[in-house]
Design a protein around this motif. Structure first.
Motif: not given
Length: 578
Positions: A209-211, A241-246
């Motif tokens: 959800k956050a990713l 957010p996907a880039l920062l999370g990964c």
């Protein structure tokens, strides 16, 4: 010259006189003592003056009075380093776990302040690190969210969580005072392993959800519902957010692998979550990513000491939600107790010292009772944080005291620094922590040594993943109880042989090198005898005897003696006869 009746006499039943019966009260007293006081905890008080008994009594309950006078200042440097190290891990980890349980982020910091102080005063483990545990918090959140929505009524939800913690503490302390720790033993290692693995899978998937920056997400926790919610909302996916999370997940994994290859640099993995939080916060602050780039931040964190929440219990006690709070408290209390004691025993074994199970239960219970009164949900011992504490060279319980002081400084002065922390950074910390909980080598080991334990483990994994936490736990416990009943009613009967050039006897089926002793049949029964297995054992042992007699006749031997282990002489006299 040999007596011709020698072998016959040796194989005939040996009569043993029945011992005199004990009075009923004496028998009950001995049975209770053996069950609840096998370690004789009152032996230290015998033949001591009243003043000495008072001191020993205080030391028994407040273990800090026992080890503090003997504290070596040479340990202080190691304890300070360990305390500061786990404090740096506790801040991002606590915020992450509180968010995971749908509670205010500051709650996670509160949980690393009061509970460690209480445990340092009462606990017996020198290495254990106290804080929020994912399994207990997820179980608490899933149970309570079925009754009250944490988004629509967050105040009542938090009140119910603290009330559940209060009942969990009472339950844990009662187990300790009544010395009923064997209740926790029904949660086998396979059950805990599968339960934690299932929780890790569901929790990791929920972080999508956050990713991915999804706003509308399912409230259900099972794998199917989560994946359906993710892939039916492709239009809400956001790349920032996907880039920062990964990137955060990759960094945390690399830091973990680096520390595993070089144990002396354990602090790299310990400080990696804090580094991710700092970098993410700076990125959000400098680029205004929370407004411009779809990266949501925590927001304002409350400053000051833990608020006293005793008055909140009154609201729940008068409501219809009391039963749900009690149920959640009892279940979370057992899980937290099992995890905490397992954690303490594991690291105590590494340093060859003993922890008192009853004292640990009392310490966990009072820790959660006091914690529930100071805004702290269920806390326990954390394997990940304890491993960092151990690798940092901790010597005594001064380490959690140092960590608590650091948390005090954080809640008083440093909470504004975390308001820009991106939620996706917290999700990445949770994902890496959860994937580390899944013990794949342990599950493979279970498959190799015990298929039923493997079934118990996988039942818990699948039940939690595709059902709910309670379903998974129930499946594992039911299979464990069925396995226990099967073990009692159909115990293993082993034919033992001698290992060459040793005095060791092992099963001839498991050890091909073990040789049968000529003329002697040695059997071992892996269970006490009850009414439920008496007939089975009679038939099983008779079959062993017939098979051995047939083998002896075929080999030309003329005699057979019986040596049957782990059964009563009365049953032996009834069974072993020609």
């Amino acid at each position: 010259m040999e007596d011709p009746d020698y072998y016959h006499d040796q194989s005939s039943p040996q009569r043993v006189e029945i011992p005199p019966l004990k009075p009923l009260l004496t028998a009950v007293k001995l049975s209770l003592k053996e069950t609840f006081f096998s370690d004789d905890p009152l032996r230290r008080f015998k033949n001591q003056p009243a003043s000495k008994k008072a001191i020993l009594g205080l030391q028994y309950f407040f273990t800090i009075l026992e080890w503090a006078p003997r504290y070596n200042l040479g340990y202080l440097k190691s304890d300070l380093i360990a305390g500061v190290t786990i404090a740096s891990l506790a801040v991002p980890q606590g915020i992450s776990y509180a968010t995971l349980a749908n509670m205010p982020p500051i709650i996670g910091i509160y949980m690393s302040f009061v509970p460690p102080l209480v445990y340092a005063i009462l606990g017996t483990s020198r290495h254990i690190a106290i804080g929020p545990t994912v399994v207990s918090l997820v179980l608490l959140a899933n149970t309570l969210s079925e009754e009250v929505s944490p988004t629509e009524n967050p105040e009542l939800y938090l009140q119910m969580a603290l009330t559940s913690t209060f009942f969990a503490g009472i339950f844990q302390a009662c187990l300790g005072f009544l010395r009923l720790g064997f209740v926790v033993d029904f949660l086998s290692h396979a059950t805990i392993m599968g339960f934690m693995g299932g929780v890790a899978i569901t929790v990791s998937l929920q972080q999508l959800k956050a990713l991915l920056g999804i706003t509308q997400f399912t409230r259900k926790s099972d794998v199917v519902s989560v994946l359906v919610s993710v892939f039916t909302q492709l239009h809400e996916w956001k790349w920032e957010p996907a880039l920062l999370g990964c990137g955060s997940v990759l960094f945390l994994f690399l830091a973990k692998i680096f520390s595993m290859k070089r144990p002396s640099l354990f602090w790299v993995s310990a400080l990696a979550p804090l580094f991710c939080v700092i970098v993410g916060s700076l990125l959000v602050y400098l680029t205004h990513a929370d407004h411009k780039h779809n990266i949501r931040a925590i927001g304002h964190l409350q400053e000051g000491l833990n608020p006293v929440t005793v008055s909140d219990f009154h609201t729940v006690f008068k409501s219809r939600h009391l039963a749900t709070s009690i149920k959640a408290g009892l279940i979370c209390g057992i899980i937290a107790l099992a995890e905490g004691i397992a954690c303490g025993k594991s690291f105590a074994a590494l340093e060859n010292y003993h922890i008192d199970g009853s004292k640990e239960m009392i310490a966990f219970g009072l820790m959660n009772i006091i914690g529930s009164c100071t805004s702290c949900p269920v806390a326990s011992g954390l394997f990940s944080r304890t491993a960092v504490n151990y690798n940092a060279g901790v010597k005594t319980q001064v380490s959690p005291i140092v960590m608590a002081i650091m948390m005090l400084l954080t809640v008083l002065f440093m909470t504004p620094l975390f308001q820009y922390t991106p939620l996706v950074s917290l999700s990445s910390i949770i994902i890496v922590a959860m994937l580390g909980v899944i013990d794949i080598p342990g599950i493979i080991h279970l498959w190799k040594i015990d298929k039923i334990d493997f079934m118990i483990c996988m039942g818990a994994v699948l039940g939690v993943s595709f059902g709910s936490v309670l379903i998974g736990l129930s499946i594992a416990v039911v299979i464990s109880l069925l396995r226990l009943i099967l073990f009692i009613t159909r115990p293993r009967t082993l034919n033992l042989g001698n290992l060459p050039e040793t005095s060791i006897y092992r099963s001839v089926d498991q050890y091909p090198a073990a040789n049968n002793v000529p003329g002697i049949l040695i059997l071992q029964i892996d269970s006490p005898i009850y009414f439920a297995n008496a007939n089975y054992l009679r038939e099983r042992i008779s079959r062993w005897i017939y098979e051995e007699e047939d083998r002896i006749k075929a080999s030309g031997e003329t005699s057979l003696q019986y040596l049957i282990l782990d059964i009563s002489s009365k049953y032996q006299a009834a069974t072993v006869s020609k």
